[in-house]
Scaffold this motif. Structure first.
Motif, short mmCIF file in Angstrom:
data_model
loop_
_atom_site.label_atom_id
_atom_site.label_comp_id
_atom_site.label_asym_id
_atom_site.label_seq_id
_atom_site.Cartn_x
_atom_site.Cartn_y
_atom_site.Cartn_z
N ARG A 3 -30.95 -13.37 -1.13
CA ARG A 3 -30.27 -11.95 -1.20
C ARG A 3 -30.31 -11.27 0.28
O ARG A 3 -31.02 -11.90 0.91
CB ARG A 3 -31.80 -11.73 -1.94
N MET A 4 -29.73 -10.38 0.19
CA MET A 4 -29.40 -9.48 1.12
C MET A 4 -29.39 -8.09 0.80
O MET A 4 -29.82 -7.65 -0.28
CB MET A 4 -27.70 -9.49 1.66
N ARG A 5 -29.72 -7.26 2.21
CA ARG A 5 -30.38 -5.38 1.72
C ARG A 5 -29.54 -5.10 3.55
O ARG A 5 -30.14 -5.38 4.67
CB ARG A 5 -31.94 -5.18 2.03
N PHE A 6 -29.49 -3.80 2.52
CA PHE A 6 -29.07 -2.79 3.83
C PHE A 6 -29.57 -1.82 4.23
O PHE A 6 -30.03 -1.34 2.65
CB PHE A 6 -27.44 -3.07 4.04
N TYR A 46 -22.47 1.33 8.26
CA TYR A 46 -21.43 1.62 6.83
C TYR A 46 -19.95 0.32 7.67
O TYR A 46 -18.99 -0.05 6.88
CB TYR A 46 -21.16 2.79 7.32
N LEU A 47 -19.18 0.56 9.15
CA LEU A 47 -18.77 -0.73 9.43
C LEU A 47 -19.14 -2.00 9.76
O LEU A 47 -18.40 -3.24 9.16
CB LEU A 47 -18.87 -0.14 10.89
N ALA A 112 -25.99 -6.88 -3.16
CA ALA A 112 -26.54 -5.74 -1.71
C ALA A 112 -25.29 -4.45 -1.36
O ALA A 112 -25.85 -3.86 -1.29
CB ALA A 112 -27.06 -6.59 -0.80
N ALA A 113 -23.89 -4.92 -1.51
CA ALA A 113 -23.24 -3.50 -0.84
C ALA A 113 -23.15 -2.87 -1.68
O ALA A 113 -22.86 -2.46 -1.98
CB ALA A 113 -21.68 -4.60 -0.52
N GLU A 114 -23.17 -3.01 -3.84
CA GLU A 114 -22.80 -2.24 -4.51
C GLU A 114 -23.83 -1.70 -4.87
O GLU A 114 -24.12 -0.08 -4.49
CB GLU A 114 -23.24 -3.26 -5.93
N GLU A 115 -25.54 -1.83 -4.18
CA GLU A 115 -26.54 -1.21 -4.29
C GLU A 115 -26.82 -0.34 -3.00
O GLU A 115 -27.29 1.07 -3.12
CB GLU A 115 -27.29 -2.03 -3.99
N PHE A 116 -25.76 -0.72 -1.54
CA PHE A 116 -25.99 0.03 -0.30
C PHE A 116 -24.73 1.24 -0.89
O PHE A 116 -24.84 2.52 -0.32
CB PHE A 116 -25.51 -0.53 0.61
N ALA A 117 -23.75 0.98 -1.57
CA ALA A 117 -22.45 2.43 -2.09
C ALA A 117 -23.80 3.87 -2.41
O ALA A 117 -22.23 4.11 -2.40
CB ALA A 117 -21.12 1.30 -2.84
N THR A 118 -24.91 3.44 -2.59
CA THR A 118 -24.96 5.21 -3.03
C THR A 118 -25.09 5.41 -2.20
O THR A 118 -24.21 6.75 -1.62
CB THR A 118 -26.62 4.80 -3.73
N CYS A 119 -25.45 4.83 -0.64
CA CYS A 119 -25.56 5.77 0.74
C CYS A 119 -24.28 6.01 1.23
O CYS A 119 -24.07 7.07 1.95
CB CYS A 119 -26.48 4.75 1.63
N VAL A 120 -23.13 5.07 1.08
CA VAL A 120 -21.97 5.63 1.52
C VAL A 120 -21.48 6.41 0.52
O VAL A 120 -20.52 7.46 1.07
CB VAL A 120 -20.78 4.60 0.69
N PHE A 121 -21.61 6.96 -0.59
CA PHE A 121 -21.03 8.34 -1.03
C PHE A 121 -21.86 9.73 -0.52
O PHE A 121 -21.25 10.67 -0.68
CB PHE A 121 -21.72 8.25 -2.27
N ARG A 130 -16.21 5.76 5.40
CA ARG A 130 -16.33 5.59 3.29
C ARG A 130 -14.77 5.21 2.46
O ARG A 130 -15.26 4.33 1.58
CB ARG A 130 -16.31 7.25 3.04
N HIS A 131 -14.01 5.17 2.64
CA HIS A 131 -12.41 4.71 2.26
C HIS A 131 -12.35 2.93 2.30
O HIS A 131 -12.33 2.05 1.48
CB HIS A 131 -11.23 5.36 2.98
#
Length: 150
Positions: A3-6, A46-47, A112-121, A130-131
């Motif tokens: 598992r991963m978390r960001f 993010y990068l 992990a990336a999909e979960e973190f996408a909430t922060c990206v928004f 973001r893009h």
């Protein structure tokens, strides 16, 4: 199970693509995090996640035996090695984190990336990070839906 978390460090003002954060990677055999080290191993999160998605996607589609990933503006490093029978070892420094199959590896990173996408928004709509992040996650998602990885 790998598992991963960001995460984004709090208190950095208005969100932007250069925000600092941390990465945690853990498996059945060990764990590694960029948090709590001296010197600090926090990264431009993010990068760094975008780079991880792009580098791992290219590695899995290619024939290289080893991927050595280092986040942006950090010394935090994850190494993925192809081992026997379609398996991969994942390590950080001298710590073996797990041995996983292709599906488990890609699903751990994608989740992990999909979960973190909430922060990206939270990033401004015109922020390039973001893009780039959203494009990288879409490209990686395509990899997990196809059998193009070797």
């Amino acid at each position: 199970m790998m598992r991963m978390r960001f995460s984004v460090l709090p208190g950095q003002g208005e969100p932007n693509g250069f925000d600092l954060g941390d990465m945690l990677c853990f498996g059945d055999l060990g764990e590694a995090t960029s948090q709590g080290h001296t010197p600090d191993q926090g990264m431009m999160i993010y990068l760094s996640v975008t780079l991880l998605l792009d580098n791992l996607r290219q590695f899995l589609k290619g024939s290289n035996k080893v991927l050595s990933y280092t986040g942006v503006d950090t010394s935090f490093n994850i190494t993925v090695r192809r081992i026997k029978n379609g398996m991969f070892s994942v390590s950080a420094g001298n710590t073996l984190l797990d041995r996983v199959g292709l599906d488990e590896l890609t699903q751990a990173v994608l989740a992990a990336a999909e979960e973190f996408a909430t922060c990206v928004f939270d990033l401004p709509e015109d922020d390039a990070a973001r893009h780039d992040y959203l494009a990288a996650i879409n490209d990686f998602r395509t990899l997990t839906n196809n059998s193009t990885a070797k």
